[in-house]
Design an enzyme around this catalytic site. Sequence first.
Site, PDB file in Angstrom:
ATOM      1  N   HIS A 198       0.792  -1.230   0.000  1.00 47.59           N
ATOM      2  CA  HIS A 198       0.000   0.000   0.000  1.00 47.59           C
ATOM      3  C   HIS A 198       0.820   1.274   0.000  1.00 47.59           C
ATOM      4  O   HIS A 198       0.253   2.364   0.079  1.00 47.59           O
ATOM      5  CB  HIS A 198      -0.925   0.051   1.214  1.00 47.59           C
ATOM      6  CG  HIS A 198      -2.130  -0.837   1.111  1.00 47.59           C
ATOM      7  ND1 HIS A 198      -3.313  -0.415   0.561  1.00 47.59           N
ATOM      8  CD2 HIS A 198      -2.328  -2.122   1.484  1.00 47.59           C
ATOM      9  CE1 HIS A 198      -4.199  -1.401   0.615  1.00 47.59           C
ATOM     10  NE2 HIS A 198      -3.618  -2.452   1.156  1.00 47.59           N
TER      11      HIS A 198
ATOM     12  N   LYS B 228     -10.084  13.407   4.040  1.00 49.44           N
ATOM     13  CA  LYS B 228      -9.180  12.262   4.043  1.00 49.44           C
ATOM     14  C   LYS B 228      -8.206  12.478   5.186  1.00 49.44           C
ATOM     15  O   LYS B 228      -8.222  13.553   5.797  1.00 49.44           O
ATOM     16  CB  LYS B 228      -8.419  12.165   2.718  1.00 49.44           C
ATOM     17  CG  LYS B 228      -7.800  13.510   2.278  1.00 49.44           C
ATOM     18  CD  LYS B 228      -7.116  13.435   0.923  1.00 49.44           C
ATOM     19  CE  LYS B 228      -8.050  13.366  -0.254  1.00 49.44           C
ATOM     20  NZ  LYS B 228      -7.886  12.171  -1.076  1.00 49.44           N
ATOM     21  N   ARG B 229      -7.364  11.477   5.515  1.00 51.61           N
ATOM     22  CA  ARG B 229      -6.358  11.697   6.545  1.00 51.61           C
ATOM     23  C   ARG B 229      -5.557  12.952   6.221  1.00 51.61           C
ATOM     24  O   ARG B 229      -5.328  13.273   5.054  1.00 51.61           O
ATOM     25  CB  ARG B 229      -5.401  10.488   6.640  1.00 51.61           C
ATOM     26  CG  ARG B 229      -5.993   9.254   7.288  1.00 51.61           C
ATOM     27  CD  ARG B 229      -6.599   9.506   8.643  1.00 51.61           C
ATOM     28  NE  ARG B 229      -5.621   9.908   9.623  1.00 51.61           N
ATOM     29  CZ  ARG B 229      -4.956   9.089  10.428  1.00 51.61           C
ATOM     30  NH1 ARG B 229      -5.148   7.794  10.368  1.00 51.61           N
ATOM     31  NH2 ARG B 229      -4.085   9.540  11.310  1.00 51.61           N
TER      32      ARG B 229
ATOM     33  N   LYS C  77      -0.766  14.449   0.892  1.00 49.19           N
ATOM     34  CA  LYS C  77      -2.122  14.639   0.347  1.00 49.19           C
ATOM     35  C   LYS C  77      -2.396  16.116   0.050  1.00 49.19           C
ATOM     36  O   LYS C  77      -3.369  16.470  -0.614  1.00 49.19           O
ATOM     37  CB  LYS C  77      -3.166  14.080   1.305  1.00 49.19           C
ATOM     38  CG  LYS C  77      -3.132  12.545   1.419  1.00 49.19           C
ATOM     39  CD  LYS C  77      -4.199  12.038   2.374  1.00 49.19           C
ATOM     40  CE  LYS C  77      -4.220  10.542   2.584  1.00 49.19           C
ATOM     41  NZ  LYS C  77      -4.953   9.781   1.541  1.00 49.19           N
TER      42      LYS C  77
ATOM     43  N   THR D 221      -9.255   5.867  -2.555  1.00 45.52           N
ATOM     44  CA  THR D 221     -10.573   5.301  -2.818  1.00 45.52           C
ATOM     45  C   THR D 221     -11.629   6.384  -2.646  1.00 45.52           C
ATOM     46  O   THR D 221     -12.725   6.268  -3.205  1.00 45.52           O
ATOM     47  CB  THR D 221     -10.888   4.113  -1.879  1.00 45.52           C
ATOM     48  OG1 THR D 221     -10.606   4.510  -0.534  1.00 45.52           O
ATOM     49  CG2 THR D 221     -10.083   2.894  -2.246  1.00 45.52           C
TER      50      THR D 221
ATOM     51  N   LYS E 130     -15.372   7.217  -4.696  1.00 43.39           N
ATOM     52  CA  LYS E 130     -16.684   7.461  -4.079  1.00 43.39           C
ATOM     53  C   LYS E 130     -17.294   8.769  -4.582  1.00 43.39           C
ATOM     54  O   LYS E 130     -18.494   8.841  -4.871  1.00 43.39           O
ATOM     55  CB  LYS E 130     -16.546   7.530  -2.555  1.00 43.39           C
ATOM     56  CG  LYS E 130     -15.986   6.280  -1.903  1.00 43.39           C
ATOM     57  CD  LYS E 130     -15.627   6.579  -0.436  1.00 43.39           C
ATOM     58  CE  LYS E 130     -14.726   5.528   0.163  1.00 43.39           C
ATOM     59  NZ  LYS E 130     -14.107   5.972   1.427  1.00 43.39           N
TER      60      LYS E 130
END
Length: 809
Positions: free
Chosen positions: A359, A549-550, A555, A657, A661
């Site tokens: 991952h 998200k985290r 990110k 992911t 969504k």
Amino acid sequence: MASDPVSQTRNDAAAQLGKDILRVLRRRIGKDQKAAKQHDWYASAILALRDKIIDVWIESTQRTYENGGKRVYYLSMEFLIGRLLRDALSNLGVSDDMEAALAAYGVDLAELEELEPDAALGNGGLGRLAACFMESLATLDIPAYGYGIRYVNGMFRQRIDDGWQVELPETWLAHGNPWEFERLESTYRIGFGGEVVIEGDGVMWNAAEQVDATAVDTPVVGWRGKRVNTLRLWTANPIDPIRLDAFNAGDHFGALAGTVRAESLVRVLYPADSSPAGQELRLRQEYFFTAASIQDIVRRHVQYEGDVRTLPEKAAIQLNDTHPSVAVAELMRVLVDVEGLEFDEAWEICKQTISYTNHTLLPEALETWPLPLFERMLPRHMQIIYAINSRVLREARRAGCSDAQIAAISLIDESGERRVRMANLAFVGAHSVNGVAALHTDLMKETVFADLHALYPQRINNKTNGVTPRRWLQQCNPGLTKVIVDAIGPAFLDDAEALCALNALADDPLLGDRIAEVKRSNKVALAEHIRKTMGIRLNPDAMFDVQIKRIHEYKRQLLNLIETVALYDQIRSHPERDWVPRVKIFGGKAASSYHNAKLIIKLANDIARRVNADPAVGGLLKVVYVPNYNVSLAERIIPAADLSEQISTAGMEASGTGNMKFALNGALTIGTLDGANVEIRDRVGEDNIVIFGLTAEEVAERRAQGYDPRAVIEGSRELGQALSAIASGVFSPDDPRRYEGLISGIYDHDWFMCAADFDAYAAAQRDVDGRWEDKAGWRASAIRNIANVGWFSSDRTISEYAKEIWKVL
Ligand SMILES: *Cc1c(COP(=O)(O)O)cnc(C)c1O
């Protein structure tokens, strides 16, 4: 109404369910209708539903043997399952019956659904993937067990206090958990420490410390209730709950030390995403749940098949990242020390049974353990790892590997303090190693696993992630689901790729209107929730621009915030222009030890306070930081999103992911060519997604050339101004130097290339504004997103694992 036969059957079913609920209320809760509180109805509804599930559960376990009996075992440190009630009702097709049954007693199903705690046994995407996979395995009628840890507190609950993240324990089990079954008969003894002794011609591990692992099972219902699989989570019990001699001698705490030590194993989930938690307790947790799972798998196999050597024919063990990779050594230990197989034979069985999913590519995020720690805690496993290593390195030498290649392949990192490399262990002990998106898999071959890949060129393969369309479309967005059924029929409910029939209707203004109406009502509902919980009023006609998200530097929430500041500045300087009203919605948790991530949360809140109070921007810009992001919040926010922010530094997000969504719910993506964004673009078409910024290859090139962020910042007035505003305390007048360090990081090194991508990102945002103003064009793009992301169903992902890795379909 009751005259037509269909509604008569429905009424009968609802009436029967109502009777079941009353019986459960009386017999198991011990109350009658008059005395029952909301919580009693909640527990009774779940228990009555669970009784229905049990029949399918038992039946599908029996069916396993008829289908050859091969089972999939999915080992994961995290299962971010969220709430189960709506999921189980919907998958069994009894939502309406339950609603009617409860209504007859004056109870509102939606209110009961809100009582269910959100089971947050995961950090983020990796844990949610495991939960989506469990649902798809049951949906595809594949016999499977998920194995993990029943954390008492799980992931922390996040509160935002004066803009700062505060971590509180999540007490999801406080009112009990009506879903689960404790299986006291499935208990295994797990050892730690001690020494290895030779006994006859065998080896004995005399562990210094032992605890019992006991199974707690939760049923997982597949779509249309075809199969119910088991999520088996381990809880820890002390062997001696109390040392009475010590207790009676007055050492009250010492007497309970064993209990405390056992309970600490399953107390919390380490709150770190994309970086290893380097704690002894974490290694204990990993071994604890892995060893219990391996023993359970081997026990079941031997019980039903008699011969452990046929294990690969009947069991496929998938390791979700490296957290359970000690499974390789544990399975070898059980096969050799307990079952008495020769090492070579055991090694073949191990490789044929186990497969591993990677991952992350970040070298600093690959799990390794200091060798002395590993040897002290798991002395027998250390020996086994040395034995595996000598075999692998012999193969590597025979294949002509150089010393540098050998050093990279070795299970032991000798470059500094010696460490055990869990990713290398998982790689060599598995017959399949998969990445989670095409780009990520390519990069795996070129970077972290380049040398292992050269030695075992058949092993790496790709399985692009997916999400379950039941939870992430049907249940979270019933309005949109209904519009789609009306437009193209119900086939997509059983095959998400059938959504492509919407392509033919993308420019149909009537469909565009209906989808826009649903989106608006989802936005009204979210706005109402935010008003009630946070006291902020939002305009549902503004663009809802969402990044949830985290919180992690890769990110790049910071890039989004810098652009927010630049936009704020622009709106103030040019109030006469036609700005598109936007609501910037952020949400996410930061690992408790991750300083910069926590500072980014504070910055978002500081910017929100200033911007939201500024009459000069009026309704044109609002910033909201929604506390305690979790699955239930995602289910509320995603159906209400217009724009999905997927803006990681290219090459750093393995898949994502969340991106899938959002697209499935008709949001447009603004994103980099990273992770699964690349494949989303390929499917929705480049006109229906806004891509910007450096590619993974360009990021690598820039770094190799000696990237100079200062020069970039000097070349961009807008960026320079936004950075100075943040650094000089415009948003933090109470502590003007609060963000100096954060911003000087961008000037000095900018590891995550916020500066390099800023201008492209800002231009892409203005491109988004332009598209928004073309209402018809936006609606057609939204439809084309929904139409073309059915491929990202976890049903597709799981059927690829099943055919190509597990050989069960
Ligand atoms: C889907 C999901 C994630 C993963 O989001 P990414 O944007 O892919 O990082 C994390 N947390 C929750 C609660 C989710 O539902």
